[in-house]
Write an enzyme that holds these catalytic residues in place. Structure first.
Site, PDB file in Angstrom:
ATOM      1  N   GLY A 134       0.790  -0.074  -0.093  1.00  0.00           N
ATOM      2  CA  GLY A 134      -0.212   0.970  -0.256  1.00  0.00           C
ATOM      3  C   GLY A 134      -1.526   0.447   0.307  1.00  0.00           C
ATOM      4  O   GLY A 134      -1.947  -0.673  -0.026  1.00  0.00           O
ATOM      5  N   ALA A 135      -2.166   1.246   1.155  1.00  0.00           N
ATOM      6  CA  ALA A 135      -3.306   0.748   1.935  1.00  0.00           C
ATOM      7  C   ALA A 135      -4.430   0.138   1.081  1.00  0.00           C
ATOM      8  O   ALA A 135      -4.841  -1.008   1.318  1.00  0.00           O
ATOM      9  CB  ALA A 135      -3.830   1.870   2.832  1.00  0.00           C
ATOM     10  N   ASP A 148      -2.946   5.602   5.562  1.00  0.00           N
ATOM     11  CA  ASP A 148      -3.161   4.179   5.861  1.00  0.00           C
ATOM     12  C   ASP A 148      -4.299   3.977   6.843  1.00  0.00           C
ATOM     13  O   ASP A 148      -4.877   2.887   6.923  1.00  0.00           O
ATOM     14  CB  ASP A 148      -1.884   3.553   6.410  1.00  0.00           C
ATOM     15  CG  ASP A 148      -0.883   3.399   5.289  1.00  0.00           C
ATOM     16  OD1 ASP A 148      -0.247   4.403   4.928  1.00  0.00           O
ATOM     17  OD2 ASP A 148      -0.788   2.282   4.747  1.00  0.00           O
ATOM     18  N   LYS A 187       2.798   7.264   5.691  1.00  0.00           N
ATOM     19  CA  LYS A 187       4.215   6.907   5.574  1.00  0.00           C
ATOM     20  C   LYS A 187       5.101   7.803   6.433  1.00  0.00           C
ATOM     21  O   LYS A 187       4.905   9.013   6.460  1.00  0.00           O
ATOM     22  CB  LYS A 187       4.624   6.999   4.100  1.00  0.00           C
ATOM     23  CG  LYS A 187       6.070   6.712   3.769  1.00  0.00           C
ATOM     24  CD  LYS A 187       6.577   5.398   4.323  1.00  0.00           C
ATOM     25  CE  LYS A 187       5.742   4.216   3.952  1.00  0.00           C
ATOM     26  NZ  LYS A 187       6.075   3.001   4.775  1.00  0.00           N
TER      27      LYS A 187
HETATM   28  O1  MRU Z   1       4.703   1.079   3.388  1.00  0.00           O
HETATM   29  P1  MRU Z   1       3.781   1.420   2.259  1.00  0.00           P
HETATM   30  O2  MRU Z   1       4.506   1.642   0.972  1.00  0.00           O
HETATM   31  O3  MRU Z   1       2.655   0.418   2.139  1.00  0.00           O
HETATM   32  O4  MRU Z   1       3.124   2.796   2.663  1.00  0.00           O
HETATM   33  C1  MRU Z   1       2.189   3.381   1.811  1.00  0.00           C
HETATM   34  C2  MRU Z   1       1.709   4.703   2.286  1.00  0.00           C
HETATM   35  O5  MRU Z   1       2.046   5.165   3.342  1.00  0.00           O
HETATM   36  C3  MRU Z   1       0.685   5.404   1.431  1.00  0.00           C
HETATM   37  O6  MRU Z   1       0.816   6.783   1.544  1.00  0.00           O
HETATM   38  C4  MRU Z   1      -0.724   5.002   1.907  1.00  0.00           C
HETATM   39  O7  MRU Z   1      -0.832   3.605   1.996  1.00  0.00           O
HETATM   40  C5  MRU Z   1      -1.767   5.513   1.009  1.00  0.00           C
HETATM   41  S1  MRU Z   1      -1.714   4.687  -0.568  1.00  0.00           S
HETATM   42  C6  MRU Z   1      -2.986   5.262  -1.504  1.00  0.00           C
END
Ligand code: MRU
Length: 348
Positions: free
Chosen positions: A54-55, A240, A251
């Site tokens: 998660g970013a 992200d 994602k």
């Molecule tokens: O691969 P991940 O689980 O790190 O991907 C996370 C996402 O795509 C989330 O939607 C994004 O980071 C926003 S989290 C608040």
């Protein structure tokens, strides 16, 4: 630790005396195990290997990772630590390429280091704590702003996990869903399971069940059919990286969901703090997309699920063009129908 409030009982990132503790998200929902980290290499591995994801959570983790690195380098050599620390910051920065929050947090570390005289650890620890707390505060604000856009009686669909696990706490898109639920505005919450890591099934559902918010999971391929059925009025997702023209990286599967939403008159809300906005990246085409190992698609929980001999293509993110986005919600305000001018006004 900060006020947890209602609808938010999880802290995936914790600093305990002299070490970083990360909830191992790969093992959820079956096991709640915290890993204890004192070494920057282990922190970079944890980011790359999805212990923490998660970013915003990645950015916060990197800031705490810099504390561990600085401690080690300062103890190693009180003259040369600034130079050797750069190697560690580069290691952290290279752990995952798409989430700009990682580089954003490390840039703040770099700025902070310019002011440091003597032992860098206490100063960097205060900064990491501040970054963590600011993210929680931003999420609460975005929750209010985003919830206000949702008509009472609406159904929402979300993708991936954007909750307390993916942030400092409360969440971005899931924070909006929490706030909208608390305000009585939601008729139903749906979550894509989110292949291949199943962040929706394992993590989003886990958070919502703990908060007693009813959630229905669907396989990612069912999203268009759900939208056609009329049960959802908003697609609410995180990001992200948001480019200067309003294009959104998120994602893998977000783009497909946004195309389907556009077709069916379902509105698209992207919820992300300003630390996710990258005005140095002109468009989505300029955002680096992480390609992850084939095994994540070919296997499930360590078991092969694909025909032997098949290859896999595993992009972790996709780009949703700004034209498909109805609103970008940040802690500074909402940009409706985002474009370069709207993004510039937000960030200036
Ligand atoms: O691969 P991940 O689980 O790190 O991907 C996370 C996402 O795509 C989330 O939607 C994004 O980071 C926003 S989290 C608040």
């Amino acid at each position: 630790m900060s006020d947890l409030g209602s609808h938010d009982r999880v802290r995936a990132i914790q600093w305990a005396e002299d070490r970083l503790q990360l909830l191992d998200q790969r093992r959820l929902p079956g096991e709640e195990i915290y890993l204890s980290l004192t070494d920057v290499g282990a922190v970079a591995d944890a980011i790359r290997d999805m212990v923490v994801r998660g970013a915003p959570a990645i950015g916060i983790t990197a800031a705490f990772g810099a504390v561990l690195a600085a401690r080690h380098r300062y103890m190693e050599d009180r003259q040369a630590w600034r130079e050797t620390l750069q190697t560690d910051l580069a290691l952290l920065g290279g752990a995952r390429p798409t989430a700009v929050n990682l580089g954003w947090a490390l840039a703040r570390v770099g700025e902070c280091l310019k002011t440091v005289r003597g032992d860098p650890e206490p100063v960097l620890l205060a900064l990491a704590r501040e970054i963590h707390q600011q993210d929680i505060t931003a999420n609460r604000r975005m929750g209010e702003l985003g919830a206000a856009l949702i008509e009472p009686g609406s159904g929402v669909l979300t993708h991936c996990n954007t909750g307390s696990l993916a942030t400092g706490g409360y969440g971005t898109a899931l924070g909006v869903i929490r706030s909208a639920w608390a305000a009585g505005r939601l008729s139903a919450v749906f979550a894509d399971e989110t292949r291949p890591w199943l962040q929706g099934a394992r993590l989003t559902a886990w958070e919502l069940v703990q908060d007693a918010i009813p959630v229905s999971l669907l396989v990612d391929g069912a999203a268009a059919h759900l939208m056609k059925s009329g049960q959802v009025q908003w697609l609410v997702v995180g990001s992200d990286r948001i480019a200067a023209n309003g294009d959104v990286a998120n994602k893998i599967g977000t783009y497909a969901a946004a195309v389907a939403a556009h077709h069916h008159g379902v509105k698209v809300m992207v919820v992300a703090p300003c630390s996710t906005v990258d005005m140095n990246t002109p468009t989505g085409a300029d955002i680096p997309i992480e390609i992850r190992p084939e095994s994540e698609v070919l296997e499930l929980a360590g078991q092969s699920v694909a025909a032997r001999g098949a290859k896999a293509w595993n992009p972790a993110f996709d780009i949703t063009p700004a034209q498909l986005v109805d609103a970008i919600v940040t802690e500074r305000g909402v940009v409706e129908r985002p474009d370069p001018a709207g993004m510039k006004a937000l960030m200036s």
